[in-house]
Design a protein around this motif. Structure first.
Motif, PDB file in Angstrom:
ATOM      1  N   HIS A   6     124.734 111.862  67.874  1.00 26.96           N
ATOM      2  CA  HIS A   6     125.479 112.935  68.537  1.00 26.96           C
ATOM      3  C   HIS A   6     124.870 114.316  68.301  1.00 26.96           C
ATOM      4  N   TYR A   7     124.450 114.583  67.055  1.00 28.86           N
ATOM      5  CA  TYR A   7     123.962 115.916  66.703  1.00 28.86           C
ATOM      6  C   TYR A   7     122.444 115.987  66.523  1.00 28.86           C
ATOM      7  N   GLY A   8     121.783 114.837  66.441  1.00 29.09           N
ATOM      8  CA  GLY A   8     120.341 114.844  66.262  1.00 29.09           C
ATOM      9  C   GLY A   8     119.885 115.102  64.839  1.00 29.09           C
ATOM     10  N   ILE A   9     120.806 115.043  63.876  1.00 30.06           N
ATOM     11  CA  ILE A   9     120.457 115.250  62.472  1.00 30.06           C
ATOM     12  C   ILE A   9     120.166 113.893  61.843  1.00 30.06           C
ATOM     13  N   PRO A  10     118.972 113.681  61.293  1.00 28.96           N
ATOM     14  CA  PRO A  10     118.621 112.363  60.752  1.00 28.96           C
ATOM     15  C   PRO A  10     119.566 111.905  59.651  1.00 28.96           C
ATOM     16  N   ILE A  11     119.781 110.610  59.581  1.00 28.84           N
ATOM     17  CA  ILE A  11     120.659 110.023  58.568  1.00 28.84           C
ATOM     18  C   ILE A  11     120.273 110.449  57.153  1.00 28.84           C
ATOM     19  N   ARG A  29     114.132 123.068  62.161  1.00 29.27           N
ATOM     20  CA  ARG A  29     113.939 121.701  62.649  1.00 29.27           C
ATOM     21  C   ARG A  29     115.022 120.777  62.076  1.00 29.27           C
ATOM     22  N   PRO A  30     115.524 119.826  62.859  1.00 29.66           N
ATOM     23  CA  PRO A  30     116.614 118.943  62.400  1.00 29.66           C
ATOM     24  C   PRO A  30     116.280 118.126  61.164  1.00 29.66           C
ATOM     25  N   ASN A  31     115.004 117.875  60.910  1.00 34.00           N
ATOM     26  CA  ASN A  31     114.620 117.083  59.737  1.00 34.00           C
ATOM     27  C   ASN A  31     114.164 117.948  58.567  1.00 34.00           C
TER      28      ASN A  31
END
Length: 264
Positions: A84-89, A174-176
């Motif tokens: 949903h948010y694109g944030i890695p587990i 960046r999301p990661n």
């Protein structure tokens, strides 16, 4: 084949040390398990199962595969955040590790005067994500999740995903990038953009730890993600992998009702 009686299935399930794997074998002897799940009965029984089981801190919080193997619904919740948010587990889980060590009712320690008189707490931070009262209310308002609770893991990781996505958009992180995301998580996107973290060595050290843990979780998850995605029915039903631990009495009773309704 004649549908087995409920008493027969219950007796077979309640044998000592019955695990999910053994349960399948015993039910195969009692009768076929249907392929289609009753759309009404299963949610009711799953809710009863969840209410019968508490959510203790995982035994090994340094291994994300062990965490998800013990609490499979946490994997589902973290995966939903990623989708949903694109944030890695691994980033989301590293945040939760840092904030609460996966203790749902965690809060900052209370001040004590003369070791016997309780004082106030340094902030209103509470729950898995250590969200403040005001920030949590903003999250509820912006997402419409008015019933969300800070001591509910699914709600907490959704909050982390929502907050980090805001940092991605506002601060162009960046999301990661767990390091910079954590700085923004602590200081707010506005504080991050102003560089309010630059002279806080303790915060920079913590952000590095979060980043290192996210990298470690990433490496670990690569080794077990395929396994987590397999056997989703049993993991989703019992919260644990097949062939793992014995079922509790509450799980045995609920499993008997679910599978008896599907035997035919």
């Amino acid at each position: 084949m004649k549908r087995p009686g409920y008493a027969l299935i219950q007796a077979r399930i309640q044998a000592p040390q019955t695990s999910q794997a053994v349960l399948v074998h015993k039910l195969a002897m009692a009768g076929r398990v249907g392929k289609r799940i009753n759309a009404f009965l299963l949610p009711v029984l799953l809710a009863a199962l969840l209410s019968a089981c508490s959510t203790p801190q995982p035994k090994n919080i340094n291994d994300v595969c062990a965490i998800f193997d013990e609490q499979y619904d946490w994997y589902s919740a973290s995966k939903a955040v990623e989708d949903h948010y694109g944030i890695p587990i691994p980033v989301t889980m590293a945040f939760i590790h840092q904030e609460s060590r996966f203790i749902g009712d965690n809060r900052p320690p209370r001040k004590w005067y003369f070791w016997i008189i309780p004082g106030g707490r340094p902030s209103t931070a509470y729950g898995y994500a250590q969200a403040l009262d005001t920030t949590w209310r903003e999250y509820q308002q912006k997402t419409g999740r008015w019933s969300a609770d800070r001591d509910d893991f699914e709600d907490a990781v959704d909050f982390v995903g929502w907050y980090n996505l805001n940092s991605v958009k506002r601060a162009h992180i960046r999301p990661n990038d767990a390091y910079r995301l954590y700085l923004a998580y602590h200081e707010g996107a506005g504080g991050y953009l102003k560089g309010s973290y630059q002279h806080k060595k303790w915060l920079l050290d913590i952000a590095r730890k979060v980043d290192q843990r996210a990298r470690r979780y990433t490496s670990q998850l690569q080794q077990c993600r395929d396994s987590l995605d397999d056997g989703w029915f049993w993991r989703g039903l019992f919260g644990q992998a097949p062939f793992s631990v014995p079922l509790s009495p509450a799980q045995q009773a609920i499993a008997a009702r679910v599978l008896w309704s599907q035997a035919g």
